[in-house]
Design an enzyme around this catalytic site. Structure first.
Site, PDB file in Angstrom:
ATOM      1  N   SER A  32       0.828  -1.212   0.000  1.00 18.22           N
ATOM      2  CA  SER A  32       0.000   0.000   0.000  1.00 18.22           C
ATOM      3  C   SER A  32       0.860   1.258   0.000  1.00 18.22           C
ATOM      4  CB  SER A  32      -0.921  -0.003   1.221  1.00 18.22           C
ATOM      5  OG  SER A  32      -1.857  -1.047   1.103  1.00 18.22           O
ATOM      6  N   SER A 205     -12.211   0.410   5.511  1.00 17.78           N
ATOM      7  CA  SER A 205     -10.747   0.469   5.368  1.00 17.78           C
ATOM      8  C   SER A 205     -10.186   1.863   5.689  1.00 17.78           C
ATOM      9  CB  SER A 205     -10.346   0.043   3.947  1.00 17.78           C
ATOM     10  OG  SER A 205     -10.756  -1.272   3.681  1.00 17.78           O
ATOM     11  N   ASP A 315      -7.959  -7.050   5.309  1.00 18.29           N
ATOM     12  CA  ASP A 315      -6.988  -7.935   4.640  1.00 18.29           C
ATOM     13  C   ASP A 315      -6.476  -9.012   5.592  1.00 18.29           C
ATOM     14  OD1 ASP A 315      -7.277  -6.516   2.318  1.00 18.29           O
ATOM     15  OD2 ASP A 315      -5.217  -5.768   2.229  1.00 18.29           O
ATOM     16  N   ARG A 387      -4.157 -14.082  -0.441  1.00 17.14           N
ATOM     17  CA  ARG A 387      -4.457 -14.196   1.004  1.00 17.14           C
ATOM     18  C   ARG A 387      -5.128 -15.530   1.354  1.00 17.14           C
ATOM     19  NH1 ARG A 387      -2.212  -9.819   2.482  1.00 17.14           N
ATOM     20  NH2 ARG A 387      -2.506  -7.917   1.271  1.00 17.14           N
TER      21      ARG A 387
HETATM   22  O1  LIG Z   1      -5.529   1.495  -0.195  1.00 22.43           O
HETATM   23  C1  LIG Z   1      -4.944   0.413  -0.087  1.00 22.43           C
HETATM   24  O2  LIG Z   1      -3.706   0.306  -0.195  1.00 22.43           O
HETATM   25  C2  LIG Z   1      -5.733  -0.797   0.184  1.00 22.43           C
HETATM   26  C3  LIG Z   1      -7.011  -0.696   0.666  1.00 22.43           C
HETATM   27  C4  LIG Z   1      -7.835  -1.866   0.997  1.00 22.43           C
HETATM   28  O3  LIG Z   1      -8.813  -2.010  -0.003  1.00 22.43           O
HETATM   29  P1  LIG Z   1     -10.353  -1.486   0.155  1.00 22.43           P
HETATM   30  O4  LIG Z   1     -10.319  -0.038   0.449  1.00 22.43           O
HETATM   31  O5  LIG Z   1     -10.921  -1.803  -1.192  1.00 22.43           O
HETATM   32  O6  LIG Z   1     -10.970  -2.278   1.274  1.00 22.43           O
HETATM   33  C5  LIG Z   1      -7.023  -3.150   1.079  1.00 22.43           C
HETATM   34  O7  LIG Z   1      -7.879  -4.271   1.061  1.00 22.43           O
HETATM   35  C6  LIG Z   1      -6.047  -3.266  -0.065  1.00 22.43           C
HETATM   36  O8  LIG Z   1      -5.283  -4.439   0.028  1.00 22.43           O
HETATM   37  C7  LIG Z   1      -5.086  -2.098  -0.055  1.00 22.43           C
HETATM   38  C1  LIG Z   2      -7.397  -6.558  -1.691  1.00 24.63           C
HETATM   39  C2  LIG Z   2      -6.093  -6.587  -1.943  1.00 24.63           C
HETATM   40  O1  LIG Z   2      -5.463  -5.947  -2.951  1.00 24.63           O
HETATM   41  P1  LIG Z   2      -5.942  -4.866  -4.038  1.00 24.63           P
HETATM   42  O2  LIG Z   2      -7.314  -4.377  -3.661  1.00 24.63           O
HETATM   43  O3  LIG Z   2      -4.923  -3.765  -3.971  1.00 24.63           O
HETATM   44  O4  LIG Z   2      -5.933  -5.581  -5.349  1.00 24.63           O
HETATM   45  C3  LIG Z   2      -5.167  -7.339  -1.058  1.00 24.63           C
HETATM   46  O5  LIG Z   2      -3.939  -7.164  -1.186  1.00 24.63           O
HETATM   47  O6  LIG Z   2      -5.624  -8.120  -0.227  1.00 24.63           O
END
Ligand SMILES: O=C(O)C1=C[C@@H](OP(=O)(O)O)[C@@H](O)[C@H](O)C1
Ligand SMILES: C=C(OP(=O)(O)O)C(=O)O
Length: 428
Positions: A32, A205, A315, A387
């Site tokens: 991220s 999130s 996650d 995951r």
């Molecule tokens: O902004 C980010 O880096 C992320 C936000 C999350 O997604 P969501 O906002 O769709 O839940 C997470 O699940 C993803 O792996 C990374």
């Molecule tokens: C949801 C995930 O990734 P992304 O949404 O960035 O594809 C993750 O890494 O679990």
């Protein structure tokens, strides 16, 4: 045999640990934070230096994306470093093509950045990413003045965007994904009118949006709540912290096996909400020590079920499901209906796979319940979801006969996952 993702067999057997592990490891760089830093650096004219980079499929997608937008990237993979020579997107010309692969962050962060360009940009992704929602982002970009063409199904990739997006005030739902908001905020400083987002539904999130603001600030941009004044990014030397979601697996392993695992480089100062996964292990009965620089989890032999809303740290929901199998009472996870729209329907997938192993798991609209049990020997399906592979493998640290189909899918965010898991056995 190499245990790096590309070298793994079609089905990988996991061997139970002969004794509890006692190891310290540094998880790979945060996906991220890497992908945020790459976007901010690409939009900062001049040279940025990113260290601690994650090199995995999702960040290679972003490296390709920012290069397509015109930034020059020079990667030194052995040194985990990338030099980024950023651009002024408002001066860009010519049509560009971006392949976001399977990466939600790449797709959702690059689309608003591409919308800054007064030229056409096509954003596409894998079949998996094409099935994930983009409509709120497409609608918001249109409302803010960009032209977005649906190249297939409305609200899904591929799309073509032409800017420059003027900015202003926009309404956005928060309950599907926070990535739409993060992507818009990161493009915000370069919108002529700046950006103010009004959420029309509760945000999931949340810590990821806080991380967005923190990385933007490190690159010289201002975020006030959900308002971004017009401004600019400045090139920066930025060190990326390890990935807190990746850290959940070795920390869970300690709780499951009664061992001790320390993750280095992640502690109380982390930008990532997923460090709070350790709090859940603590609630379940593990001992947790935290400093600014590291987190240590020690399994105590006792694990109790918990009732927890994981909307902020979803996650790690599959990781928690694996731990819950070995508790002495049921665990109920709520607040995560939105993870049905990730790499796969993660609520259905985790329940289906636990049931395949004979565990009594129950799916509901908003989450799942895991009733503890003893996993039977099982070949776990992974649904091309890293995951699923990483979580179900944890069961095999205690239960004999666990095999993981298509373990190579860990390449999305943690190519060395099975090599790190093997270290638990070597040093135990
Ligand atoms: O902004 C980010 O880096 C992320 C936000 C999350 O997604 P969501 O906002 O769709 O839940 C997470 O699940 C993803 O792996 C990374
Ligand atoms: C949801 C995930 O990734 P992304 O949404 O960035 O594809 C993750 O890494 O679990």
């Amino acid at each position: 045999m190499s245990l790096l993702a590309d070298d793994l067999p079609d089905v990988l057997a996991v061997t139970p640990l002969a004794s509890p592990p006692d190891v310290s490891l540094r998880p790979p760089g945060s996906k991220s934070i890497t992908n945020r830093a790459l976007i901010c650096a690409a939009l900062a004219p001049g040279r940025s230096t990113l260290t601690g980079m994650l090199f995995a499929d999702d960040t290679r997608a972003m490296l390709g994306a920012v290069a397509a937008l015109g930034a020059t990237v020079t990667a030194d993979e052995a040194a985990l470093t990338v030099l980024v020579d950023g651009i002024d997107p408002l001066a860009a010309t010519g049509e560009v093509h971006v392949d976001a692969r399977q990466s939600g962050t790449t797709g959702r962060f690059v689309l608003p950045a591409a919308a800054l360009r007064p030229a056409r940009g096509i954003v596409d992704g894998s079949t998996q990413l094409r099935a994930r929602p983009f409509a709120p982002l497409v609608d918001a970009l249109r409302d803010l003045g960009a032209t977005v063409e649906d190249l297939d199904q409305p609200g899904f990739l591929p799309v073509a965007v032409t800017g420059p997006v003027a900015g202003g005030k926009v309404a956005l739902p928060g309950h599907i994904s926070s990535q739409f908001l993060s992507g818009l905020l990161m493009a915000g400083p370069l919108m002529a009118e700046g950006l103010t987002v009004e959420l029309t539904s509760p945000l999931v999130s949340v810590p990821y949006v806080e991380a967005t603001a923190a990385v933007m600030a490190a690159f010289g941009a201002t975020v006030e709540g959900l308002t971004v004044p017009p401004g600019a990014y400045r090139p920066t030397a930025y060190d990326i912290e390890p990935d807190a979601s990746a850290a959940s697996y070795p920390l869970a392993a300690a709780a499951i096996t009664g061992g001790r695992v320390t993750v280095e480089g992640l502690g109380t100062r982390s930008l990532q909400g997923d460090v709070r996964f350790a709090d859940l292990l603590e609630r379940m009965g593990a001992r947790v020590e935290r400093t600014a620089e590291r987190i240590t989890v020690t399994g105590t032999g006792a694990l109790h079920g918990i009732d927890v809303d994981m909307a902020d740290i979803s996650d790690t929901a599959q990781t928690l499901a694996a731990v819950a199998v070995f508790a002495d009472s049921p665990t109920r996870v709520t607040g995560i209906g939105f993870i049905r729209r990730k790499e796969t329907d993660r609520v259905a997938a985790v329940v289906t796979e636990l049931r395949r192993a004979g565990i009594d798991a129950v799916e509901d609209e908003d989450g799942f319940t895991v009733n503890p049990g003893t996993p039977a020997p099982t070949v776990f399906e992974t649904y091309d979801d890293h995951r699923m592979a990483m979580s179900m493998a944890l069961l095999g640290l205690r239960a004999p006969g666990v095999q993981i189909r298509n373990p190579r899918c860990v390449a999305k965010t943690y190519p060395a996952y099975f090599a790190d898991l093997a270290r638990l056995a070597q040093q135990g």
